[in-house]
Design a protein around this motif. Structure first.
Motif, PDB file in Angstrom:
ATOM      1  N   ALA A   1      -4.030   9.280   8.262  1.00  0.00           N
ATOM      2  CA  ALA A   1      -2.669   9.614   8.681  1.00  0.00           C
ATOM      3  C   ALA A   1      -1.614   8.962   7.778  1.00  0.00           C
ATOM      4  O   ALA A   1      -0.609   9.588   7.427  1.00  0.00           O
ATOM      5  N   ARG A   2      -1.853   7.711   7.392  1.00  0.00           N
ATOM      6  CA  ARG A   2      -0.875   7.039   6.529  1.00  0.00           C
ATOM      7  C   ARG A   2      -0.830   7.678   5.143  1.00  0.00           C
ATOM      8  O   ARG A   2       0.239   7.859   4.562  1.00  0.00           O
ATOM      9  N   ALA A   3      -1.994   8.002   4.613  1.00  0.00           N
ATOM     10  CA  ALA A   3      -2.036   8.641   3.299  1.00  0.00           C
ATOM     11  C   ALA A   3      -1.276   9.964   3.325  1.00  0.00           C
ATOM     12  O   ALA A   3      -0.521  10.286   2.395  1.00  0.00           O
TER      13      ALA A   3
ATOM     14  N   THR B   1      -5.009  29.332   7.950  1.00  0.00           N
ATOM     15  CA  THR B   1      -4.086  30.132   8.750  1.00  0.00           C
ATOM     16  C   THR B   1      -2.783  29.356   8.896  1.00  0.00           C
ATOM     17  O   THR B   1      -2.720  28.162   8.602  1.00  0.00           O
ATOM     18  N   ARG B   2      -1.750  30.034   9.360  1.00  0.00           N
ATOM     19  CA  ARG B   2      -0.441  29.378   9.435  1.00  0.00           C
ATOM     20  C   ARG B   2      -0.366  28.293  10.499  1.00  0.00           C
ATOM     21  O   ARG B   2       0.556  27.478  10.484  1.00  0.00           O
ATOM     22  N   ASP B   3      -1.304  28.284  11.439  1.00  0.00           N
ATOM     23  CA  ASP B   3      -1.226  27.295  12.508  1.00  0.00           C
ATOM     24  C   ASP B   3      -1.830  25.949  12.122  1.00  0.00           C
ATOM     25  O   ASP B   3      -1.846  25.021  12.927  1.00  0.00           O
ATOM     26  N   ILE B   4      -2.310  25.823  10.879  1.00  0.00           N
ATOM     27  CA  ILE B   4      -2.858  24.537  10.444  1.00  0.00           C
ATOM     28  C   ILE B   4      -1.749  23.680   9.847  1.00  0.00           C
ATOM     29  O   ILE B   4      -0.690  24.171   9.442  1.00  0.00           O
ATOM     30  N   ASP B   5      -1.990  22.391   9.787  1.00  0.00           N
ATOM     31  CA  ASP B   5      -1.078  21.461   9.140  1.00  0.00           C
ATOM     32  C   ASP B   5      -1.088  21.740   7.635  1.00  0.00           C
ATOM     33  O   ASP B   5      -2.154  21.723   7.012  1.00  0.00           O
ATOM     34  N   PRO B   6       0.069  22.009   7.010  1.00  0.00           N
ATOM     35  CA  PRO B   6       0.075  22.280   5.563  1.00  0.00           C
ATOM     36  C   PRO B   6      -0.378  21.099   4.719  1.00  0.00           C
ATOM     37  O   PRO B   6      -0.644  21.266   3.524  1.00  0.00           O
ATOM     38  N   MET B   7      -0.502  19.921   5.325  1.00  0.00           N
ATOM     39  CA  MET B   7      -1.031  18.761   4.618  1.00  0.00           C
ATOM     40  C   MET B   7      -2.526  18.571   4.888  1.00  0.00           C
ATOM     41  O   MET B   7      -3.110  17.579   4.481  1.00  0.00           O
TER      42      MET B   7
ATOM     43  N   ALA C   1     -16.874  29.806  17.954  1.00  0.00           N
ATOM     44  CA  ALA C   1     -17.235  28.610  17.197  1.00  0.00           C
ATOM     45  C   ALA C   1     -16.156  27.563  17.391  1.00  0.00           C
ATOM     46  O   ALA C   1     -15.006  27.879  17.724  1.00  0.00           O
ATOM     47  N   VAL C   2     -16.532  26.309  17.203  1.00  0.00           N
ATOM     48  CA  VAL C   2     -15.562  25.223  17.200  1.00  0.00           C
ATOM     49  C   VAL C   2     -14.921  25.187  15.826  1.00  0.00           C
ATOM     50  O   VAL C   2     -15.608  25.133  14.804  1.00  0.00           O
ATOM     51  N   ARG C   3     -13.614  25.225  15.791  1.00  0.00           N
ATOM     52  CA  ARG C   3     -12.926  25.168  14.514  1.00  0.00           C
ATOM     53  C   ARG C   3     -12.940  23.739  14.007  1.00  0.00           C
ATOM     54  O   ARG C   3     -12.427  22.826  14.658  1.00  0.00           O
ATOM     55  N   GLN C   4     -13.525  23.552  12.826  1.00  0.00           N
ATOM     56  CA  GLN C   4     -13.589  22.222  12.266  1.00  0.00           C
ATOM     57  C   GLN C   4     -12.202  21.772  11.854  1.00  0.00           C
ATOM     58  O   GLN C   4     -11.365  22.562  11.440  1.00  0.00           O
ATOM     59  N   SER C   5     -11.981  20.479  11.943  1.00  0.00           N
ATOM     60  CA  SER C   5     -10.714  19.923  11.504  1.00  0.00           C
ATOM     61  C   SER C   5     -10.952  18.495  11.057  1.00  0.00           C
ATOM     62  O   SER C   5     -11.911  17.858  11.474  1.00  0.00           O
ATOM     63  N   PRO C   6     -10.091  17.973  10.189  1.00  0.00           N
ATOM     64  CA  PRO C   6     -10.253  16.574   9.760  1.00  0.00           C
ATOM     65  C   PRO C   6     -10.173  15.632  10.943  1.00  0.00           C
ATOM     66  O   PRO C   6      -9.593  15.961  11.979  1.00  0.00           O
ATOM     67  N   ALA C   7     -10.719  14.472  10.769  1.00  0.00           N
ATOM     68  CA  ALA C   7     -10.769  13.511  11.856  1.00  0.00           C
ATOM     69  C   ALA C   7      -9.401  12.942  12.185  1.00  0.00           C
ATOM     70  O   ALA C   7      -9.175  12.471  13.291  1.00  0.00           O
ATOM     71  N   VAL C   8      -8.470  12.993  11.233  1.00  0.00           N
ATOM     72  CA  VAL C   8      -7.162  12.393  11.469  1.00  0.00           C
ATOM     73  C   VAL C   8      -6.139  13.473  11.720  1.00  0.00           C
ATOM     74  O   VAL C   8      -6.236  14.586  11.234  1.00  0.00           O
ATOM     75  N   LYS C   9      -5.142  13.142  12.484  1.00  0.00           N
ATOM     76  CA  LYS C   9      -4.018  14.026  12.748  1.00  0.00           C
ATOM     77  C   LYS C   9      -2.725  13.286  12.419  1.00  0.00           C
ATOM     78  O   LYS C   9      -2.667  12.059  12.473  1.00  0.00           O
ATOM     79  N   LYS C  10      -1.710  14.026  12.092  1.00  0.00           N
ATOM     80  CA  LYS C  10      -0.425  13.382  11.792  1.00  0.00           C
ATOM     81  C   LYS C  10       0.170  12.819  13.071  1.00  0.00           C
ATOM     82  O   LYS C  10      -0.027  13.360  14.144  1.00  0.00           O
TER      83      LYS C  10
ATOM     84  N   TYR D   1       0.838  -1.203   0.000  1.00  0.00           N
ATOM     85  CA  TYR D   1       0.000   0.000   0.000  1.00  0.00           C
ATOM     86  C   TYR D   1       0.872   1.252   0.000  1.00  0.00           C
ATOM     87  O   TYR D   1       0.643   2.194  -0.769  1.00  0.00           O
ATOM     88  N   LYS D   2       1.872   1.256   0.851  1.00  0.00           N
ATOM     89  CA  LYS D   2       2.787   2.405   0.931  1.00  0.00           C
ATOM     90  C   LYS D   2       3.419   2.695  -0.422  1.00  0.00           C
ATOM     91  O   LYS D   2       3.413   3.844  -0.884  1.00  0.00           O
ATOM     92  N   GLN D   3       3.937   1.686  -1.075  1.00  0.00           N
ATOM     93  CA  GLN D   3       4.602   1.883  -2.368  1.00  0.00           C
ATOM     94  C   GLN D   3       3.605   2.296  -3.447  1.00  0.00           C
ATOM     95  O   GLN D   3       3.940   3.054  -4.355  1.00  0.00           O
ATOM     96  N   ARG D   4       2.362   1.824  -3.333  1.00  0.00           N
ATOM     97  CA  ARG D   4       1.339   2.204  -4.311  1.00  0.00           C
ATOM     98  C   ARG D   4       1.039   3.702  -4.214  1.00  0.00           C
ATOM     99  O   ARG D   4       0.953   4.401  -5.236  1.00  0.00           O
ATOM    100  N   VAL D   5       0.888   4.212  -2.996  1.00  0.00           N
ATOM    101  CA  VAL D   5       0.574   5.631  -2.816  1.00  0.00           C
ATOM    102  C   VAL D   5       1.766   6.501  -3.207  1.00  0.00           C
ATOM    103  O   VAL D   5       1.616   7.494  -3.921  1.00  0.00           O
ATOM    104  N   ILE D   6       2.942   6.132  -2.753  1.00  0.00           N
ATOM    105  CA  ILE D   6       4.134   6.915  -3.107  1.00  0.00           C
ATOM    106  C   ILE D   6       4.338   6.905  -4.615  1.00  0.00           C
ATOM    107  O   ILE D   6       4.614   7.936  -5.235  1.00  0.00           O
ATOM    108  N   GLY D   7       4.184   5.728  -5.224  1.00  0.00           N
ATOM    109  CA  GLY D   7       4.385   5.615  -6.671  1.00  0.00           C
ATOM    110  C   GLY D   7       3.387   6.428  -7.466  1.00  0.00           C
ATOM    111  O   GLY D   7       3.741   7.075  -8.463  1.00  0.00           O
ATOM    112  N   ASP D   8       2.129   6.412  -7.055  1.00  0.00           N
ATOM    113  CA  ASP D   8       1.113   7.190  -7.758  1.00  0.00           C
ATOM    114  C   ASP D   8       1.403   8.687  -7.653  1.00  0.00           C
ATOM    115  O   ASP D   8       1.269   9.425  -8.635  1.00  0.00           O
TER     116      ASP D   8
END
Length: 381
Positions: A225-227, A248-254, A372-381, A190-197
């Motif tokens: 997180a793996r993706a 904003t700058r405090d978010i994960d650039p990914m 307000a609650v700042r929305q964020s993706p369910a996954v974190k690095k 799986y890792k090589q498939r994602v990196i390769g694509d």
């Protein structure tokens, strides 16, 4: 001769009366600073009907309206510099498109070019092999080369090479596990498939123009997180989600958020108001906030009875006391940085303590003057 000079001066004055108000609006109408509204489109077409399609007129009307309100459009390069610490204009907007449809070249690009508005299109590079084979025709290599070479503000970046589909079990190709002859791929496969694509996408776009290919839009908005990790190993430094927040700058650039603009129901005014509702204050206006009032704005509830405090948020219920230094939900206890206290007949709580209790970042929107609650993706690095 004097008549010609007089006429020329009159035209100049007329031109200035048209130009100066818009310039003045851009200088004085400061809606927000040091953040970017990244807006998202897919398909611009006058005949197709779908949730991700808008007409050319609506597209142009949206951009014209935003300009009239003092929004300033930036390039992808400016956005990346901003994420690394550089400044951006007030009311900054980055225009993005997903899927690499040919309608971008036919319908959107002429408008963007005439208005000198930058944009980036996230392309499915496998479609470059046969652009007309797709259900919706895709951009060709020649069209990408033309747009990126004729301007210095149109970019093409990655929407995967060939991951814009779902596996038989319904999971997106980016995060799912393929099964071949009854055998599920291993973690390493799986890792090589994602990196390769990802590397294939970079290689194909790098042949077309010289700008760095380091930005990515997650197909269907799904990732984990793996993706994130493997897309990064494939060469990506920035990745865009469909979480509707300001960047904003405090978010994960990914995990860069974007505000949807590409729906036929999103009028120029609706888009403007959608951005306004998501403006983030540079800092919260107070270290302590009224507990009941703030929780109500966040979608929760707080009650006080005889000094006992009850907090309801989501499925959790917390108990505490006025002047108490802790809150408990029966299985966990939060030690407060500052005890709950009463002022002007209201129970106050530290904003950081409230964030700990609800498990989310709280932001203040100065436009609507509420939290307000700042929305964020369910996954974190």
């Amino acid at each position: 001769m004097s008549k010609l000079v007089t006429k020329a001066l009159a035209l100049c004055i007329l031109g200035l009366t048209v130009i100066l108000p818009s310039l003045q609006a851009a200088k004085t109408n400061v809606l927000y600073k040091d953040q970017v509204a990244v807006i998202m489109y897919h398909h611009v077409d006058d005949d197709a009907k779908s949730g991700g399609t808008i007409t050319t007129k609506l597209f142009e009307d949206q951009l014209t309206y935003l300009k009239s309100k003092g929004y300033q459009f930036i390039t992808l390069r400016q956005f990346k510099d901003f994420m690394q610490g550089a400044s951006v204009p007030h009311n900054a907007v980055l225009v993005t498109f997903d899927d690499g449809y040919e309608s971008f070249y036919i319908n959107a690009y002429p408008i963007l070019k005439s208005m000198r508005i930058p944009a980036v299109n996230f392309v499915i590079t496998n479609d470059l092999e046969n652009p007309l084979a797709s259900y919706i025709p895709s951009l060709s290599r020649d069209e990408i080369v033309e747009m990126t070479s004729d301007t210095n503000f149109i970019d093409a970046q990655c929407h995967t090479n060939n991951f814009h589909y779902k596996l038989p079990d319904g999971s997106p190709a980016l995060i799912g596990r393929m099964v071949t002859n009854g055998k599920k791929e291993t973690d390493e496969e799986y890792k090589q498939r994602v990196i390769g694509d990802t590397q294939a996408c970079v290689a194909k776009l790098s042949e077309l123009y010289p700008e760095p290919i380091d930005s990515y839009a997650y197909p269907f908005g799904y990732f984990d997180a793996r993706a994130i990790d493997y897309v990064g190993q494939g060469g990506m430094k920035y990745a865009f989600t469909i979480v509707p927040e300001m960047a904003t700058r405090d978010i994960d650039p990914m995990q860069i958020p974007r505000i949807n603009a590409g729906n036929s129901m999103i009028t120029p005014e609706v888009l403007h108001n959608s951005i306004l509702r998501r403006i983030v204050a540079a800092s919260n206006p107070s270290a302590e906030v009224p507990l009941a009032e703030t929780l109500s704005q966040l979608g929760g509830k707080a009650t006080v009875s005889g000094g006992a405090v009850t907090i309801l948020y989501g499925s959790a219920q917390w108990q505490g006391k006025v002047n108490g230094a802790g809150l408990t939900n029966g299985t966990a206890t939060v030690t407060l940085q500052k005890p709950l206290y009463t002022k002007n007949n209201k129970v106050l709580i530290g904003i950081k303590d409230l964030e700990t209790v609800i498990g989310a970042q709280i932001v203040y929107n100065p436009t609507v003057q509420s939290y307000a609650v700042r929305q964020s993706p369910a996954v974190k690095k």
